[in-house]
Write an enzyme that holds these catalytic residues in place. Sequence first.
Site, short mmCIF file in Angstrom:
data_model
loop_
_atom_site.label_atom_id
_atom_site.label_comp_id
_atom_site.label_asym_id
_atom_site.label_seq_id
_atom_site.Cartn_x
_atom_site.Cartn_y
_atom_site.Cartn_z
N SER A 73 0.79 -1.24 0.00
CA SER A 73 0.00 0.00 0.00
C SER A 73 0.82 1.28 0.00
O SER A 73 0.26 2.35 -0.26
CB SER A 73 -0.90 0.04 1.23
OG SER A 73 -2.19 -0.32 0.88
N LYS A 76 0.62 3.46 -2.88
CA LYS A 76 -0.53 4.36 -3.07
C LYS A 76 -0.08 5.82 -2.98
O LYS A 76 -0.69 6.71 -3.57
CB LYS A 76 -1.63 4.05 -2.05
CG LYS A 76 -2.29 2.69 -2.33
CD LYS A 76 -3.19 2.19 -1.24
CE LYS A 76 -3.87 0.89 -1.69
NZ LYS A 76 -4.15 -0.09 -0.67
N TYR A 197 -2.49 -1.56 -10.60
CA TYR A 197 -2.57 -1.48 -9.14
C TYR A 197 -1.72 -2.58 -8.48
O TYR A 197 -0.90 -2.30 -7.60
CB TYR A 197 -4.04 -1.59 -8.71
CG TYR A 197 -4.21 -1.77 -7.22
CD1 TYR A 197 -4.07 -0.68 -6.36
CD2 TYR A 197 -4.46 -3.02 -6.66
CE1 TYR A 197 -4.19 -0.85 -4.99
CE2 TYR A 197 -4.58 -3.19 -5.30
CZ TYR A 197 -4.44 -2.11 -4.46
OH TYR A 197 -4.54 -2.27 -3.11
N1 GLU Z 1 -1.92 -5.33 -2.52
C1 GLU Z 1 -2.63 -5.24 -1.28
C2 GLU Z 1 -4.12 -5.33 -1.51
O1 GLU Z 1 -4.58 -4.80 -2.46
C3 GLU Z 1 -2.25 -3.96 -0.62
C4 GLU Z 1 -2.92 -3.78 0.70
C5 GLU Z 1 -2.14 -2.96 1.67
O2 GLU Z 1 -0.93 -2.96 1.72
O3 GLU Z 1 -2.83 -2.30 2.44
O4 GLU Z 1 -4.84 -5.92 -0.76
#
Ligand code: GLU
Length: 320
Positions: A73, A76, A197
């Site tokens: 995440s 992001k 993503y």
């Molecule tokens: N790739 C993970 C998902 O989409 C990332 C989640 C995270 O790190 O919060 O669930």
Amino acid sequence: MADSRGMGIEHSLEEILDEAVNNGRKMTALGKTATYIPELGRVNKDYLGVCICTEDGRYHVSGDTDIRFTIQSISKVISLAAALEQCGFEKTFDRVGMEPSGDSFDSLVRLDLASDHPSNPMINSGAIAIASHLSCEVSFEWMLALTRRLCMDEEITLDEKVYHSEMGHISRNKAIAYLLESKGILENNVEESLDLYVRMCSLGVTARSLAGFGLILASDGINPLTGERLLHSKVVQTVKAIMLTCGMYDGSGRFAVEVGVPSKSGVGGGILSVVDKRMGIGIFGPALDAKGNSIAGQHVLRELSSRMRLHMFADNVPEY
Ligand code: GLU
């Protein structure tokens, strides 16, 4: 440096980091790795490392700081910055809000019942909407090159094993993506939106890479070693504000009170923290608490914040 407890004891930065990591190691037994992506479940949950990159560009390390793990995440933050740079503020925040959700990172409930757009870009629904947007403007290779520059780490690559592991267990994110599509929020199709993503989540970084990225955010988007501006000032300001309010999942409020440093965690065990004008901090500790945040990593950050007066509202900040 004067000890923050007022005892007048001199400690080097390295000693403080070593003590924080030793104390943090006691916490790893209380957490669990993220098994919903099977490849992440195979990581040794006792790893713990912390790296600080100070404004002079020097790295200070303790523990497992050279182990590669997936950024998850924390990507992001990079995707939000890229979207703001490429698509502008209006287009980016047209479809994704900037309010903390108070729900878990992969929740669909509020999106389905109470809103026509994801609450913020730091939860899965928001980040998938941003990735959808970005996938129409730039390639994954472009995003990878940006990530390498922001982290000052040319060795970042896609971790194929984690990428395939997540793609094989993508039902929940697919459900989110289809819900977004049904609400007219996706710019691209579900497959291409999710592919960018998940690729971004599967980039292999170290605590050191995150500390480097943290320093660039702490330095208003400028690489202090080369003087090159990588992100606009307004983009950096926006990203840090959203990290503070939404970066630690539904534990963001308590973390802001206790640590007071804009941060973003990932289920790979990483935490990226930004101490404005002073340093970037990168943590790796794959044992997670129930909210998905590194349990030992948060312990380390609480200790560093209190001993080094890192809280953004602390007075009397010492010189290092
Ligand atoms: N790739 C993970 C998902 O989409 C990332 C989640 C995270 O790190 O919060 O669930």
